[in-house]
Design an enzyme around this catalytic site. Structure first.
Site, PDB file in Angstrom:
ATOM      1  N   GLY A  40      -0.768  -1.946   6.042  1.00  0.00           N
ATOM      2  CA  GLY A  40      -1.895  -2.249   7.394  1.00  0.00           C
ATOM      3  C   GLY A  40      -2.356  -3.386   7.529  1.00  0.00           C
ATOM      4  O   GLY A  40      -2.480  -4.687   6.399  1.00  0.00           O
ATOM      5  N   GLU A  94     -11.723  -3.553   8.899  1.00  0.00           N
ATOM      6  CA  GLU A  94     -12.744  -2.723   7.900  1.00  0.00           C
ATOM      7  C   GLU A  94     -14.161  -2.671   8.121  1.00  0.00           C
ATOM      8  O   GLU A  94     -14.083  -3.765   8.644  1.00  0.00           O
ATOM      9  CB  GLU A  94     -11.978  -3.435   6.540  1.00  0.00           C
ATOM     10  CG  GLU A  94     -10.283  -3.534   6.710  1.00  0.00           C
ATOM     11  CD  GLU A  94     -10.634  -1.556   5.683  1.00  0.00           C
ATOM     12  OE1 GLU A  94     -11.387  -0.644   6.270  1.00  0.00           O
ATOM     13  OE2 GLU A  94      -9.339  -1.619   6.427  1.00  0.00           O
ATOM     14  N   LEU A 124      -2.976  -6.869   5.010  1.00  0.00           N
ATOM     15  CA  LEU A 124      -2.959  -8.467   4.642  1.00  0.00           C
ATOM     16  C   LEU A 124      -4.144  -9.070   4.802  1.00  0.00           C
ATOM     17  O   LEU A 124      -4.481 -10.017   3.707  1.00  0.00           O
ATOM     18  CB  LEU A 124      -2.231  -8.384   6.585  1.00  0.00           C
ATOM     19  CG  LEU A 124      -2.257  -9.826   6.879  1.00  0.00           C
ATOM     20  CD1 LEU A 124      -1.296 -10.378   5.968  1.00  0.00           C
ATOM     21  CD2 LEU A 124      -1.489 -10.016   8.012  1.00  0.00           C
ATOM     22  N   ASN A 129       0.701  -1.124   0.319  1.00  0.00           N
ATOM     23  CA  ASN A 129       0.095  -0.188   0.036  1.00  0.00           C
ATOM     24  C   ASN A 129       1.210   0.536  -0.030  1.00  0.00           C
ATOM     25  O   ASN A 129       1.644   1.716   0.967  1.00  0.00           O
ATOM     26  CB  ASN A 129      -0.998  -0.043   1.225  1.00  0.00           C
ATOM     27  CG  ASN A 129      -2.063   1.142   0.856  1.00  0.00           C
ATOM     28  OD1 ASN A 129      -1.518   2.164   0.998  1.00  0.00           O
ATOM     29  ND2 ASN A 129      -2.818   0.714   2.473  1.00  0.00           N
ATOM     30  N   PRO A 130       0.781   1.769  -0.772  1.00  0.00           N
ATOM     31  CA  PRO A 130       1.906   2.995  -0.756  1.00  0.00           C
ATOM     32  C   PRO A 130       1.597   4.260  -0.204  1.00  0.00           C
ATOM     33  O   PRO A 130       2.645   5.265  -0.078  1.00  0.00           O
ATOM     34  CB  PRO A 130       1.712   3.404  -2.544  1.00  0.00           C
ATOM     35  CG  PRO A 130       0.172   3.378  -3.085  1.00  0.00           C
ATOM     36  CD  PRO A 130      -0.119   2.111  -2.281  1.00  0.00           C
ATOM     37  N   THR A 131       0.173   4.179   0.660  1.00  0.00           N
ATOM     38  CA  THR A 131       0.274   5.847   0.919  1.00  0.00           C
ATOM     39  C   THR A 131       0.492   4.854   2.830  1.00  0.00           C
ATOM     40  O   THR A 131       0.093   5.613   3.986  1.00  0.00           O
ATOM     41  CB  THR A 131      -1.499   6.008   1.349  1.00  0.00           C
ATOM     42  OG1 THR A 131      -2.091   4.391   1.210  1.00  0.00           O
ATOM     43  CG2 THR A 131      -1.748   6.017  -0.327  1.00  0.00           C
ATOM     44  N   SER A 132       0.444   3.971   3.128  1.00  0.00           N
ATOM     45  CA  SER A 132       0.808   3.165   4.538  1.00  0.00           C
ATOM     46  C   SER A 132       2.232   4.115   5.693  1.00  0.00           C
ATOM     47  O   SER A 132       2.752   3.900   3.637  1.00  0.00           O
ATOM     48  CB  SER A 132       0.636   1.782   4.452  1.00  0.00           C
ATOM     49  OG  SER A 132      -0.067   1.777   4.695  1.00  0.00           O
ATOM     50  N   GLY A 133       2.532   4.435   6.362  1.00  0.00           N
ATOM     51  CA  GLY A 133       3.467   4.457   7.063  1.00  0.00           C
ATOM     52  C   GLY A 133       4.164   5.679   6.378  1.00  0.00           C
ATOM     53  O   GLY A 133       5.432   5.704   6.334  1.00  0.00           O
TER      54      GLY A 133
END
Length: 306
Positions: A67, A273, A71, A10-14
């Protein structure tokens, strides 16, 4: 012939850290003898689609950088396949409950080292109706916190974002009359929430399931019976120390299968979610997924080693 690994991230995580370090990760994997490629998700559901495609391409390993939600999507992509690749996890989310439970390092390159070392264990997953989860399923208004909290707030204040949103939602807490059947037993009555845990860590509470086992084939079922805000606050305080299981309003059981129904609406949460509404049938799939873990960390309180 070199083993093939597919990174799904996920490129937006962390705060986009993994995306910046991806070239270094690829070099590290290549030097370790893995033919490695990467895929960046763009929207919800992409990780599930990509993991299914990776199965068709016969990848031996899937590496998930993101996140708990990312997973979860990967697990849903491979859970029904008879030959499932091993999973490496690089925790990049806000809370990373599954990573906490397995004592995975939060440093990206150290997490890659765990994968390269090759020590793995088989862990349980849960099935709720037609979807799968790897950490928890829950129901009740308070469980909406994880998916109602904005990404911007999580980026700005990290895990504290959930507490801010939780305090905002407390006045909206309502009790719901439910019927819960679990391993031949029945509970019927009003509850504030229920949790079905596979690990010891949920929403950052690392002692919510103090006797968790990741591979024993059992859920931990936690039911918080009808309670007011003061009682809920006390229970949450106890939960931070693992002492909530002694509270008279808390039912704490182990179960392989659980069925929950109600004539009222109750929102469901699956690995952080939105999971729809009741009714729901839950089944524990024992040792269904194999994941890489640190070989120098003794998970004696979590994993039953043969």
């Amino acid at each position: 012939m070199r083993k093939r690994a597919r990174i799904i991230y996920n490129p937006t995580s962390g705060k986009e850290l993994f995306k910046r370090m991806l070239p270094e990760v690829l070099v590290k994997m290549e030097k370790a003898g893995f033919e490695t490629s990467a895929y960046a998700t763009q929207k919800a559901g992409d990780a599930t689609i990509e993991s299914k495609r990776a199965l068709q391409e016969d990848y031996e390993m899937l590496i998930v950088a993101g996140g708990d939600g990312t997973l979860n999507e990967v697990v849903n992509g491979i859970a029904e396949h008879p030959k499932r690749p091993k999973i490496g996890v690089i925790p990049m989310g806000t809370v990373n409950d599954f990573g906490r439970a397995l004592h995975l390092p939060t440093d990206i390159l150290k997490a890659v080292d765990v994968i390269i070392e090759g020590h793995s264990v088989k862990v349980d997953i849960g099935k709720m109706n037609s979807r799968y989860f790897i950490n928890l399923a829950a129901g009740g208004r308070i469980t909406e916190v994880s998916y109602e909290t904005s990404s911007k707030l999580k980026t700005f204040v990290g895990p504290f974002a959930y507490y801010i949103k939780g305090m905002e939602m407390l006045p909206q807490m309502t009790n719901v009359d439910v019927r819960i059947e679990y391993d031949g037993q029945v509970f019927q009555g009003e509850i504030l929430l229920f949790l079905l845990g596979l690990t010891n860590s949920m929403a950052g509470f690392e002692k919510l399931v103090p006797d968790a086992r990741l591979d024993d084939g059992y859920f931990t079922l936690i039911i918080v019976q009808k309670a007011n805000l003061a009682e809920l606050g006390h229970i949450m305080t106890l939960a931070s120390r693992g002492e909530h299981i002694k509270h008279p309003k808390v039912i704490y059981e182990k179960a392989k299968s659980v069925n929950i129904s109600s004539f009222e609406q109750m929102p469901l949460n699956v690995d952080g979610e939105y999971g729809g509404q009741l009714p729901a049938n839950f089944l524990n799939l024992k040792q269904h997924i194999e994941v890489y873990t640190p070989k120098d960390v003794k998970n004696t309180e979590l994993i039953q080693q043969d």
